[in-house]
Design a protein around this motif. Structure first.
Motif, PDB file in Angstrom:
ATOM      1  N   ILE A  67       0.836  -1.207   0.000  1.00  0.00           N
ATOM      2  CA  ILE A  67       0.000   0.000   0.000  1.00  0.00           C
ATOM      3  C   ILE A  67       0.874   1.262   0.000  1.00  0.00           C
ATOM      4  O   ILE A  67       0.564   2.239  -0.688  1.00  0.00           O
ATOM      5  N   SER A  68       1.977   1.217   0.738  1.00  0.00           N
ATOM      6  CA  SER A  68       2.851   2.391   0.839  1.00  0.00           C
ATOM      7  C   SER A  68       3.539   2.732  -0.478  1.00  0.00           C
ATOM      8  O   SER A  68       3.997   3.868  -0.678  1.00  0.00           O
ATOM      9  N   ARG A  69       3.597   1.780  -1.394  1.00  0.00           N
ATOM     10  CA  ARG A  69       4.251   2.014  -2.682  1.00  0.00           C
ATOM     11  C   ARG A  69       3.314   2.693  -3.688  1.00  0.00           C
ATOM     12  O   ARG A  69       3.697   2.919  -4.833  1.00  0.00           O
ATOM     13  N   GLY A  70       2.101   2.991  -3.260  1.00  0.00           N
ATOM     14  CA  GLY A  70       1.165   3.667  -4.135  1.00  0.00           C
ATOM     15  C   GLY A  70       0.333   2.690  -4.950  1.00  0.00           C
ATOM     16  O   GLY A  70       0.275   1.502  -4.655  1.00  0.00           O
ATOM     17  N   GLY A  71      -0.307   3.208  -5.955  1.00  0.00           N
ATOM     18  CA  GLY A  71      -1.194   2.363  -6.753  1.00  0.00           C
ATOM     19  C   GLY A  71      -2.604   2.421  -6.197  1.00  0.00           C
ATOM     20  O   GLY A  71      -2.946   3.262  -5.369  1.00  0.00           O
ATOM     21  N   LYS A  72      -3.421   1.473  -6.650  1.00  0.00           N
ATOM     22  CA  LYS A  72      -4.834   1.491  -6.269  1.00  0.00           C
ATOM     23  C   LYS A  72      -5.343   0.070  -6.095  1.00  0.00           C
ATOM     24  O   LYS A  72      -4.711  -0.907  -6.503  1.00  0.00           O
ATOM     25  N   SER A  73      -6.511  -0.031  -5.472  1.00  0.00           N
ATOM     26  CA  SER A  73      -7.150  -1.328  -5.324  1.00  0.00           C
ATOM     27  C   SER A  73      -7.401  -1.935  -6.696  1.00  0.00           C
ATOM     28  O   SER A  73      -7.775  -1.240  -7.635  1.00  0.00           O
TER      29      SER A  73
ATOM     30  N   VAL B 260       3.511 -13.957 -19.488  1.00  0.00           N
ATOM     31  CA  VAL B 260       2.464 -13.724 -18.494  1.00  0.00           C
ATOM     32  C   VAL B 260       2.555 -12.305 -17.945  1.00  0.00           C
ATOM     33  O   VAL B 260       1.537 -11.618 -17.789  1.00  0.00           O
ATOM     34  N   LEU B 261       3.769 -11.840 -17.671  1.00  0.00           N
ATOM     35  CA  LEU B 261       3.941 -10.477 -17.149  1.00  0.00           C
ATOM     36  C   LEU B 261       3.468  -9.430 -18.156  1.00  0.00           C
ATOM     37  O   LEU B 261       2.851  -8.430 -17.779  1.00  0.00           O
ATOM     38  N   ALA B 262       3.744  -9.670 -19.424  1.00  0.00           N
ATOM     39  CA  ALA B 262       3.324  -8.717 -20.448  1.00  0.00           C
ATOM     40  C   ALA B 262       1.803  -8.646 -20.530  1.00  0.00           C
ATOM     41  O   ALA B 262       1.233  -7.577 -20.774  1.00  0.00           O
ATOM     42  N   ASP B 263       1.139  -9.772 -20.314  1.00  0.00           N
ATOM     43  CA  ASP B 263      -0.317  -9.801 -20.384  1.00  0.00           C
ATOM     44  C   ASP B 263      -0.947  -9.245 -19.105  1.00  0.00           C
ATOM     45  O   ASP B 263      -1.896  -8.472 -19.148  1.00  0.00           O
ATOM     46  N   ALA B 264      -0.412  -9.660 -17.948  1.00  0.00           N
ATOM     47  CA  ALA B 264      -1.006  -9.268 -16.658  1.00  0.00           C
ATOM     48  C   ALA B 264      -0.680  -7.825 -16.278  1.00  0.00           C
ATOM     49  O   ALA B 264      -1.453  -7.179 -15.569  1.00  0.00           O
ATOM     50  N   GLU B 265       0.480  -7.333 -16.696  1.00  0.00           N
ATOM     51  CA  GLU B 265       0.927  -5.971 -16.385  1.00  0.00           C
ATOM     52  C   GLU B 265       0.863  -5.678 -14.884  1.00  0.00           C
ATOM     53  O   GLU B 265       0.222  -4.714 -14.449  1.00  0.00           O
ATOM     54  N   PRO B 266       1.522  -6.487 -14.042  1.00  0.00           N
ATOM     55  CA  PRO B 266       1.489  -6.219 -12.603  1.00  0.00           C
ATOM     56  C   PRO B 266       2.269  -4.961 -12.248  1.00  0.00           C
ATOM     57  O   PRO B 266       3.221  -4.586 -12.936  1.00  0.00           O
ATOM     58  N   ALA B 267       1.852  -4.324 -11.157  1.00  0.00           N
ATOM     59  CA  ALA B 267       2.545  -3.122 -10.696  1.00  0.00           C
ATOM     60  C   ALA B 267       3.899  -3.477 -10.085  1.00  0.00           C
ATOM     61  O   ALA B 267       4.858  -2.704 -10.187  1.00  0.00           O
ATOM     62  N   SER B 268       3.969  -4.647  -9.426  1.00  0.00           N
ATOM     63  CA  SER B 268       5.200  -5.073  -8.748  1.00  0.00           C
ATOM     64  C   SER B 268       5.319  -6.591  -8.808  1.00  0.00           C
ATOM     65  O   SER B 268       4.340  -7.292  -9.080  1.00  0.00           O
ATOM     66  N   ILE B 269       6.536  -7.061  -8.528  1.00  0.00           N
ATOM     67  CA  ILE B 269       6.788  -8.491  -8.377  1.00  0.00           C
ATOM     68  C   ILE B 269       7.300  -8.715  -6.965  1.00  0.00           C
ATOM     69  O   ILE B 269       8.296  -8.114  -6.550  1.00  0.00           O
ATOM     70  N   VAL B 270       6.618  -9.564  -6.204  1.00  0.00           N
ATOM     71  CA  VAL B 270       7.104  -9.962  -4.881  1.00  0.00           C
ATOM     72  C   VAL B 270       7.841 -11.286  -5.057  1.00  0.00           C
ATOM     73  O   VAL B 270       7.317 -12.228  -5.664  1.00  0.00           O
ATOM     74  N   THR B 271       9.046 -11.363  -4.522  1.00  0.00           N
ATOM     75  CA  THR B 271       9.866 -12.551  -4.700  1.00  0.00           C
ATOM     76  C   THR B 271      10.556 -12.909  -3.395  1.00  0.00           C
ATOM     77  O   THR B 271      10.417 -12.210  -2.383  1.00  0.00           O
ATOM     78  N   ASP B 272      11.271 -14.041  -3.401  1.00  0.00           N
ATOM     79  CA  ASP B 272      12.073 -14.422  -2.236  1.00  0.00           C
ATOM     80  C   ASP B 272      13.548 -14.342  -2.625  1.00  0.00           C
ATOM     81  O   ASP B 272      13.895 -14.099  -3.791  1.00  0.00           O
ATOM     82  N   LEU B 273      14.414 -14.549  -1.646  1.00  0.00           N
ATOM     83  CA  LEU B 273      15.844 -14.399  -1.905  1.00  0.00           C
ATOM     84  C   LEU B 273      16.338 -15.334  -3.001  1.00  0.00           C
ATOM     85  O   LEU B 273      17.175 -14.964  -3.823  1.00  0.00           O
ATOM     86  N   SER B 274      15.789 -16.553  -3.043  1.00  0.00           N
ATOM     87  CA  SER B 274      16.284 -17.538  -4.010  1.00  0.00           C
ATOM     88  C   SER B 274      15.856 -17.232  -5.444  1.00  0.00           C
ATOM     89  O   SER B 274      16.435 -17.769  -6.383  1.00  0.00           O
ATOM     90  N   HIS B 275      14.849 -16.364  -5.625  1.00  0.00           N
ATOM     91  CA  HIS B 275      14.388 -16.047  -6.971  1.00  0.00           C
ATOM     92  C   HIS B 275      14.528 -14.563  -7.305  1.00  0.00           C
ATOM     93  O   HIS B 275      13.979 -14.093  -8.310  1.00  0.00           O
ATOM     94  N   HIS B 276      15.277 -13.839  -6.470  1.00  0.00           N
ATOM     95  CA  HIS B 276      15.390 -12.393  -6.673  1.00  0.00           C
ATOM     96  C   HIS B 276      16.044 -12.060  -8.012  1.00  0.00           C
ATOM     97  O   HIS B 276      15.588 -11.167  -8.744  1.00  0.00           O
ATOM     98  N   ASN B 277      17.107 -12.772  -8.356  1.00  0.00           N
ATOM     99  CA  ASN B 277      17.799 -12.494  -9.620  1.00  0.00           C
ATOM    100  C   ASN B 277      16.893 -12.762 -10.818  1.00  0.00           C
ATOM    101  O   ASN B 277      16.894 -12.001 -11.786  1.00  0.00           O
ATOM    102  N   LEU B 278      16.116 -13.858 -10.749  1.00  0.00           N
ATOM    103  CA  LEU B 278      15.189 -14.167 -11.836  1.00  0.00           C
ATOM    104  C   LEU B 278      14.122 -13.084 -11.954  1.00  0.00           C
ATOM    105  O   LEU B 278      13.760 -12.675 -13.066  1.00  0.00           O
ATOM    106  N   ALA B 279      13.643 -12.610 -10.814  1.00  0.00           N
ATOM    107  CA  ALA B 279      12.628 -11.550 -10.828  1.00  0.00           C
ATOM    108  C   ALA B 279      13.173 -10.281 -11.487  1.00  0.00           C
ATOM    109  O   ALA B 279      12.484  -9.638 -12.293  1.00  0.00           O
ATOM    110  N   GLU B 280      14.396  -9.928 -11.157  1.00  0.00           N
ATOM    111  CA  GLU B 280      15.015  -8.752 -11.774  1.00  0.00           C
ATOM    112  C   GLU B 280      15.185  -8.960 -13.281  1.00  0.00           C
ATOM    113  O   GLU B 280      15.027  -8.028 -14.075  1.00  0.00           O
ATOM    114  N   GLN B 281      15.473 -10.203 -13.672  1.00  0.00           N
ATOM    115  CA  GLN B 281      15.704 -10.507 -15.080  1.00  0.00           C
ATOM    116  C   GLN B 281      14.434 -10.373 -15.920  1.00  0.00           C
ATOM    117  O   GLN B 281      14.468  -9.873 -17.046  1.00  0.00           O
ATOM    118  N   ILE B 282      13.307 -10.806 -15.372  1.00  0.00           N
ATOM    119  CA  ILE B 282      12.072 -10.822 -16.163  1.00  0.00           C
ATOM    120  C   ILE B 282      11.200  -9.584 -15.957  1.00  0.00           C
ATOM    121  O   ILE B 282      10.243  -9.375 -16.693  1.00  0.00           O
TER     122      ILE B 282
END
Length: 321
Positions: free
Chosen positions: A61-67, A110-132
């Motif tokens: 919520i603190s990062r902005g955006g809307k419901s 999927v990301l191109a279609d869904a257009e999410p505002a953010s990606i929540v990830t864990d430490l083991s997948h952080h690099n992959l999240a940054e990549q995609i």
């Protein structure tokens, strides 16, 4: 103050005009000291899970955006993924669970279609999240949000608001996104809870990915009834170790696709037995006579078998006991 008995949650199941978030908070208040998740390294109680989900929800919520904004989750099949899912819902956002075992090309699709505002990830997948991650998509690491404010965000969420965007397998072409509302999911939970006789005493295995209809439904059936949800990373580990793990955790409800159950049964020996399992629910595809024979062989006579056919687009189509 003593917690209610095992059937105390049943009255709530008559009300489908409620959000998943409110229902979960009711359960967390009723059963604060009960174990909510049985993960590899984290087994939070309902009170602890409630606090953890509030922390991440407040960060979102603190990062902005809307419901209604979409938030993608790229995490290991374990307890933190379930906490992140609830946090997104509490923030009034829509969950898009990505399968980290999918190739980067499909994840980007999927990301191109869904257009999410953010990606929540864990430490083991952080690099992959940054990549995609696509342009303007922030990446949030779950483990780094544990010190955030834990108060309830108290976002107003209507029953008809979107909760999940679930993508089909793409077997007939390009994967399609299917929206599930809070009302739809609570109604499913109400119907399945009655059919399976769910209670706070149950320990429900989570084999299906939360990116699928079966995974989301299993998650909600457990956590909206005060049961313990037990994720097993079958995509990561395969069937190996599942037999011993189920006995150790005293799993009472087994849910999977018919094909996964079939593969699992082939790994069992004549002496293998699961005395605590009281219900098996097979879905996604047609169960066979051999599946029924395996159920009779390895599970106690008191155990009920439910076979259902479903799809991401329609949910359950038919069910037989």
């Amino acid at each position: 103050m003593a917690e209610p008995n095992r059937m105390a949650a049943a009255p709530f199941l008559d009300d489908v005009e409620i959000s998943i978030s409110v229902r979960f908070q009711q359960i967390a208040a009723l059963y604060p000291s009960r174990t909510a998740l049985v993960g590899a390294a984290w087994q939070p109680t309902y009170a602890e899970l409630d606090a953890a989900t509030n922390r991440l929800a407040n960060v979102l919520i603190s990062r902005g955006g809307k419901s209604g904004d979409r938030i993608a989750l790229l995490m290991r099949h374990d307890a933190p993924l379930i906490a992140a899912t609830l946090a997104v819902l509490k923030a009034g956002r829509m969950v898009v669970v990505l399968n980290p075992n999918d190739p980067p090309g499909r994840l980007k699709q999927v990301l191109a279609d869904a257009e999410p505002a953010s990606i929540v990830t864990d430490l083991s997948h952080h690099n992959l999240a940054e990549q995609i991650a696509q342009k303007n998509q922030g990446v949030i690491c779950f483990e780094k949000q544990l010190s955030a404010l834990a108060h309830n965000p108290e976002i107003k969420i209507a029953p008809g608001d979107p909760a999940w965007l679930i993508y089909t397998s793409g077997s007939t072409g390009r994967p399609k996104g299917v929206i599930q509302t809070h009302r739809n999911m609570v109604h499913k939970v109400m119907r399945l809870s009655r059919g399976m006789g769910l209670s706070t005493e149950d320990k429900i295995i989570l084999l299906g990915s939360p990116s699928s209809g079966q995974g989301t439904t299993t998650t909600c059936c457990a956590l909206l009834n005060g049961a313990a949800l037990c994720p097993f990373p079958i995509a990561e580990k395969g069937i190996a170790g599942l037999k011993e793990w189920m006995v150790e955790k005293k799993i009472t409800i087994y849910i999977s696709s018919a094909s996964v159950f079939r593969h699992f049964a082939r790994t069992l020996n004549d002496a293998d037995f699961f005395p605590d399992v009281r219900l098996v629910r097979l879905g996604s595809e047609t169960a066979t006579a051999n599946d029924f024979a395996a159920y009779k062989k390895f599970l106690p006579g008191k155990c009920l078998l439910i076979s259902s056919l479903s799809s991401s687009e329609t949910g359950s189509i038919t069910q037989q006991c």
